[in-house]
Design a protein around this motif. Sequence first.
Motif, mmCIF file in Angstrom:
data_model
loop_
_atom_site.group_PDB
_atom_site.id
_atom_site.type_symbol
_atom_site.label_atom_id
_atom_site.label_comp_id
_atom_site.label_asym_id
_atom_site.label_seq_id
_atom_site.Cartn_x
_atom_site.Cartn_y
_atom_site.Cartn_z
ATOM 1 N N LEU A 174 0.867 -1.186 0.000
ATOM 2 C CA LEU A 174 0.000 0.000 0.000
ATOM 3 C C LEU A 174 0.905 1.238 0.000
ATOM 4 N N ASP A 175 1.247 1.709 -1.213
ATOM 5 C CA ASP A 175 2.157 2.852 -1.351
ATOM 6 C C ASP A 175 1.417 4.178 -1.299
ATOM 7 N N LYS A 176 0.237 4.187 -1.928
ATOM 8 C CA LYS A 176 -0.552 5.428 -1.986
ATOM 9 C C LYS A 176 -1.981 5.131 -1.581
ATOM 10 N N LEU A 177 -2.638 6.134 -1.056
ATOM 11 C CA LEU A 177 -4.027 5.955 -0.641
ATOM 12 C C LEU A 177 -4.850 7.161 -1.088
ATOM 13 N N TYR A 178 -5.887 6.878 -1.859
ATOM 14 C CA TYR A 178 -6.866 7.910 -2.207
ATOM 15 C C TYR A 178 -8.095 7.666 -1.352
ATOM 16 N N MET A 179 -8.410 8.629 -0.506
ATOM 17 C CA MET A 179 -9.560 8.482 0.385
ATOM 18 C C MET A 179 -10.581 9.568 0.075
ATOM 19 N N THR A 180 -11.776 9.125 -0.290
ATOM 20 C CA THR A 180 -12.861 10.083 -0.534
ATOM 21 C C THR A 180 -13.763 10.088 0.686
ATOM 22 N N ILE A 181 -13.933 11.253 1.281
ATOM 23 C CA ILE A 181 -14.838 11.356 2.433
ATOM 24 C C ILE A 181 -16.156 11.957 1.957
ATOM 25 N N GLU A 182 -17.213 11.158 2.080
ATOM 26 C CA GLU A 182 -18.544 11.651 1.722
ATOM 27 C C GLU A 182 -19.177 12.232 2.993
ATOM 28 N N PRO A 183 -19.985 13.290 2.849
ATOM 29 C CA PRO A 183 -20.479 13.997 4.036
ATOM 30 C C PRO A 183 -21.657 13.319 4.744
ATOM 31 N N TYR A 184 -21.398 12.145 5.278
ATOM 32 C CA TYR A 184 -22.394 11.409 6.065
ATOM 33 C C TYR A 184 -21.730 10.877 7.329
ATOM 34 N N LYS B 249 -11.735 19.362 -3.102
ATOM 35 C CA LYS B 249 -13.181 19.316 -2.895
ATOM 36 C C LYS B 249 -13.812 18.923 -4.230
ATOM 37 N N LEU B 250 -14.571 17.826 -4.231
ATOM 38 C CA LEU B 250 -15.062 17.291 -5.504
ATOM 39 C C LEU B 250 -16.404 17.872 -5.934
ATOM 40 N N ASN B 251 -17.191 18.399 -4.981
ATOM 41 C CA ASN B 251 -18.514 18.928 -5.355
ATOM 42 C C ASN B 251 -19.015 19.907 -4.288
ATOM 43 N N LYS B 252 -20.190 20.483 -4.576
ATOM 44 C CA LYS B 252 -20.732 21.506 -3.657
ATOM 45 C C LYS B 252 -21.225 20.911 -2.351
ATOM 46 N N LYS B 253 -21.637 19.631 -2.375
ATOM 47 C CA LYS B 253 -22.166 19.067 -1.121
ATOM 48 C C LYS B 253 -21.056 18.700 -0.133
ATOM 49 N N GLY B 254 -19.806 18.812 -0.587
ATOM 50 C CA GLY B 254 -18.682 18.684 0.350
ATOM 51 C C GLY B 254 -17.944 17.367 0.334
ATOM 52 N N THR B 255 -17.988 16.658 -0.777
ATOM 53 C CA THR B 255 -17.178 15.431 -0.899
ATOM 54 C C THR B 255 -15.711 15.839 -1.051
ATOM 55 N N ILE B 256 -14.866 15.234 -0.216
ATOM 56 C CA ILE B 256 -13.444 15.608 -0.204
ATOM 57 C C ILE B 256 -12.587 14.421 -0.645
ATOM 58 N N LEU B 257 -11.652 14.675 -1.538
ATOM 59 C CA LEU B 257 -10.704 13.632 -1.964
ATOM 60 C C LEU B 257 -9.329 13.938 -1.384
ATOM 61 N N LEU B 258 -8.833 13.000 -0.580
ATOM 62 C CA LEU B 258 -7.505 13.150 0.029
ATOM 63 C C LEU B 258 -6.544 12.179 -0.628
ATOM 64 N N GLN B 259 -5.346 12.656 -0.907
ATOM 65 C CA GLN B 259 -4.314 11.762 -1.450
ATOM 66 C C GLN B 259 -3.184 11.663 -0.437
ATOM 67 N N TYR B 260 -2.893 10.434 -0.019
ATOM 68 C CA TYR B 260 -1.814 10.204 0.954
ATOM 69 C C TYR B 260 -0.730 9.321 0.358
ATOM 70 N N LYS B 261 0.482 9.515 0.865
ATOM 71 C CA LYS B 261 1.573 8.603 0.530
ATOM 72 C C LYS B 261 1.979 7.888 1.816
ATOM 73 N N ASN B 262 2.212 6.609 1.716
ATOM 74 C CA ASN B 262 2.693 5.850 2.871
ATOM 75 C C ASN B 262 4.134 6.281 3.156
#
Length: 185
Positions: free
Chosen positions: A129-139, A165-178
Amino acid sequence: MNRKRKLSHKILYVAYVATSIDGKIAKSGHSGTDWTSKEDWNFFQKSLSQMDAVIVGHNTYNIAKDRLKWRNTIVLTSKVDTPKQSGKIVFFNPEKLNLKKFLQNKNYKKVAVLGGSRVYDFCLCNKMLDKLYMTIEPYVFTSGVSMFLGNKFKKYKFSLQSVKKLNKKGTILLQYKNANSSHKN
Ligand SMILES: NC(=O)c1ccc[n+]([C@@H]2O[C@H](COP(=O)([O-])OP(=O)(O)OC[C@H]3O[C@@H](n4cnc5c(N)ncnc54)[C@H](OP(=O)(O)O)[C@@H]3O)[C@@H](O)[C@H]2O)c1
């Protein structure tokens, strides 16, 4: 006979996950991801088109098999002793054979780790697991399946590479490196 040793290459392992604010990836092991946004879905599909193969757990496979049959898919399961192939799908037991070697021999360069929780955990523990894309949906889900299902506490360091920020309702895309990844990407 060619005695030259084949140089093994380093595979880039990229995990994708969509979570609720409270870090849940699903209501239960058998529920789908109908709560994720179309913006996340578009990002996810575009990213997958650049990957050579995907790794999923048996539950996730059962939910998404119609979509996965077009991809090189490794399904982790304890139900087989040796790899069992059906079209582009391989059922694989990582307790019996070395998964990293298997993927190297297939000559894959980029492999997506798609979950669920035991698969994310297995890949993290096994330096896959070298990279992680985490999308947080607002729920907030209040209960459900956590991203990692390990059986003991361990701390892994990640560094944040980008926030979008992917949209107006507040979905956030985070990119992490291990932080412990030795892959150059
Ligand atoms: N939000 C997201 O991004 C996201 C991503 C993925 C999945 N999900 C959701 O998460 C839920 C499924 O997650 P889950 O954690 O319950 O299941 P899962 O990881 O998809 O599947 C678990 C099963 O896979 C097999 N398995 C997994 N790791 C293994 C290992 N290291 N060795 C041997 N077998 C292994 C075992 O099946 P056997 O019984 O065959 O041995 C295990 O019972 C679904 O609701 C799915 O929609 C959400």
